[in-house]
Write a protein that holds these residues in place. Structure first.
Motif, mmCIF file in Angstrom:
data_model
loop_
_atom_site.group_PDB
_atom_site.id
_atom_site.type_symbol
_atom_site.label_atom_id
_atom_site.label_comp_id
_atom_site.label_asym_id
_atom_site.label_seq_id
_atom_site.Cartn_x
_atom_site.Cartn_y
_atom_site.Cartn_z
ATOM 1 N N ALA A 58 0.827 -1.209 0.000
ATOM 2 C CA ALA A 58 0.000 0.000 0.000
ATOM 3 C C ALA A 58 0.863 1.262 0.000
ATOM 4 C CB ALA A 58 -0.943 -0.007 1.208
ATOM 5 N N LEU A 59 1.933 1.260 0.799
ATOM 6 C CA LEU A 59 2.832 2.418 0.836
ATOM 7 C C LEU A 59 3.552 2.611 -0.499
ATOM 8 C CD1 LEU A 59 4.309 2.036 4.426
ATOM 9 C CD2 LEU A 59 2.738 3.804 3.613
ATOM 10 N N ASN A 60 3.990 1.533 -1.105
ATOM 11 C CA ASN A 60 4.636 1.628 -2.417
ATOM 12 C C ASN A 60 3.670 2.151 -3.469
ATOM 13 O OD1 ASN A 60 7.252 0.857 -1.766
ATOM 14 N ND2 ASN A 60 6.776 -1.316 -1.929
ATOM 15 N N ALA A 61 2.418 1.694 -3.443
ATOM 16 C CA ALA A 61 1.420 2.184 -4.392
ATOM 17 C C ALA A 61 1.186 3.677 -4.192
ATOM 18 C CB ALA A 61 0.114 1.399 -4.234
ATOM 19 N N ASP A 62 1.106 4.123 -2.928
ATOM 20 C CA ASP A 62 0.932 5.541 -2.621
ATOM 21 C C ASP A 62 2.120 6.352 -3.136
ATOM 22 O OD1 ASP A 62 -0.437 7.761 -1.339
ATOM 23 O OD2 ASP A 62 1.146 7.674 0.181
ATOM 24 N N ALA A 63 3.312 5.864 -2.895
ATOM 25 C CA ALA A 63 4.517 6.566 -3.356
ATOM 26 C C ALA A 63 4.563 6.623 -4.878
ATOM 27 C CB ALA A 63 5.768 5.886 -2.808
ATOM 28 N N ASP A 64 4.140 5.563 -5.547
ATOM 29 C CA ASP A 64 4.117 5.557 -7.019
ATOM 30 C C ASP A 64 3.165 6.626 -7.547
ATOM 31 O OD1 ASP A 64 5.962 3.509 -7.143
ATOM 32 O OD2 ASP A 64 4.457 1.930 -7.446
ATOM 33 N N ILE A 65 1.997 6.767 -6.913
ATOM 34 C CA ILE A 65 1.028 7.776 -7.338
ATOM 35 C C ILE A 65 1.598 9.173 -7.128
ATOM 36 C CG2 ILE A 65 -1.226 8.804 -6.788
ATOM 37 C CD1 ILE A 65 -2.164 5.888 -6.211
ATOM 38 N N VAL A 66 2.214 9.399 -5.962
ATOM 39 C CA VAL A 66 2.823 10.704 -5.691
ATOM 40 C C VAL A 66 3.893 11.005 -6.736
ATOM 41 C CG1 VAL A 66 4.261 12.003 -4.064
ATOM 42 C CG2 VAL A 66 2.278 10.737 -3.237
ATOM 43 N N GLN A 67 4.724 10.036 -7.070
ATOM 44 C CA GLN A 67 5.785 10.236 -8.055
ATOM 45 C C GLN A 67 5.204 10.606 -9.418
ATOM 46 O OE1 GLN A 67 8.443 6.919 -8.483
ATOM 47 N NE2 GLN A 67 9.814 8.020 -9.833
ATOM 48 N N LEU A 68 4.119 9.955 -9.823
ATOM 49 C CA LEU A 68 3.490 10.269 -11.102
ATOM 50 C C LEU A 68 2.884 11.669 -11.101
ATOM 51 C CD1 LEU A 68 1.711 6.888 -11.927
ATOM 52 C CD2 LEU A 68 3.678 7.889 -13.109
ATOM 53 N N VAL A 69 2.261 12.054 -10.001
ATOM 54 C CA VAL A 69 1.595 13.354 -9.933
ATOM 55 C C VAL A 69 2.604 14.498 -9.898
ATOM 56 C CG1 VAL A 69 0.138 14.826 -8.480
ATOM 57 C CG2 VAL A 69 -0.507 12.445 -8.886
ATOM 58 N N VAL A 70 3.651 14.389 -9.089
ATOM 59 C CA VAL A 70 4.599 15.502 -8.958
ATOM 60 C C VAL A 70 5.556 15.587 -10.140
ATOM 61 C CG1 VAL A 70 4.468 15.496 -6.456
ATOM 62 C CG2 VAL A 70 6.307 14.280 -7.553
ATOM 63 N N ASN A 71 5.819 14.486 -10.796
ATOM 64 C CA ASN A 71 6.611 14.467 -12.028
ATOM 65 C C ASN A 71 7.890 15.297 -11.940
ATOM 66 O OD1 ASN A 71 7.175 13.656 -14.650
ATOM 67 N ND2 ASN A 71 6.116 15.414 -15.538
ATOM 68 N N GLY A 72 8.635 15.108 -10.861
ATOM 69 C CA GLY A 72 9.927 15.781 -10.744
ATOM 70 C C GLY A 72 9.865 17.186 -10.168
#
Length: 130
Positions: free
Chosen positions: A5-19
């Motif tokens: 669940a934490l990895n999925a959350d982090a993946d979503i954050v990474q996609l949204v912030v995009n660097g």
């Protein structure tokens, strides 16, 4: 299950912030460091905090070895609450824009990077923005 669940959350954050480092910091996450420093970052210090024309402040910090950037926040209520101001890759010339003329501000800053993700916050004395 928790790790997934934490990895999925982090993946979503990474996609949204995009660097976008400032957007990432707004989420509450700190950036993963590709720096292999084995020690935490030293604390920065405020060298200068001056008015920089109308509704802007000029901030100069002590550079920190292994810092990737410097996060700054401002407070208009004597440090009870803080608002994101600027994320800068340079310590010597940080301009904080869009302030209110005549308002009294506290400014705090920290270095981002190293093995712990961030140094401790350093807080300025109050300054009245012109």
């Amino acid at each position: 299950a928790l790790a997934d669940a934490l990895n999925a959350d982090a993946d979503i954050v990474q996609l949204v912030v995009n660097g976008d480092l400032e957007m990432l910091l707004d989420t509450g996450y700190l950036p993963a460091s590709n720096n292999h420093a084995s020690s935490p970052l030293d604390d920065t210090s405020i060298l200068k905090l001056l008015n920089n024309g109308t509704t802007q402040l000029f901030l100069q910090l002590t550079p920190v070895v292994n810092a990737r950037s410097y996060q700054t926040q401002v407070s208009v209520d004597a440090g009870k609450t803080w608002q994101e101001a600027v994320v800068s890759t340079k310590a010597f010339r940080i301009v904080i824009p869009n302030l209110v003329s005549g308002a009294s501000y506290l400014v705090r800053a920290r270095a981002i990077g190293g093995s712990t993700g961030a140094s401790a916050w350093v807080v300025s004395a109050a300054i009245i923005c012109t």
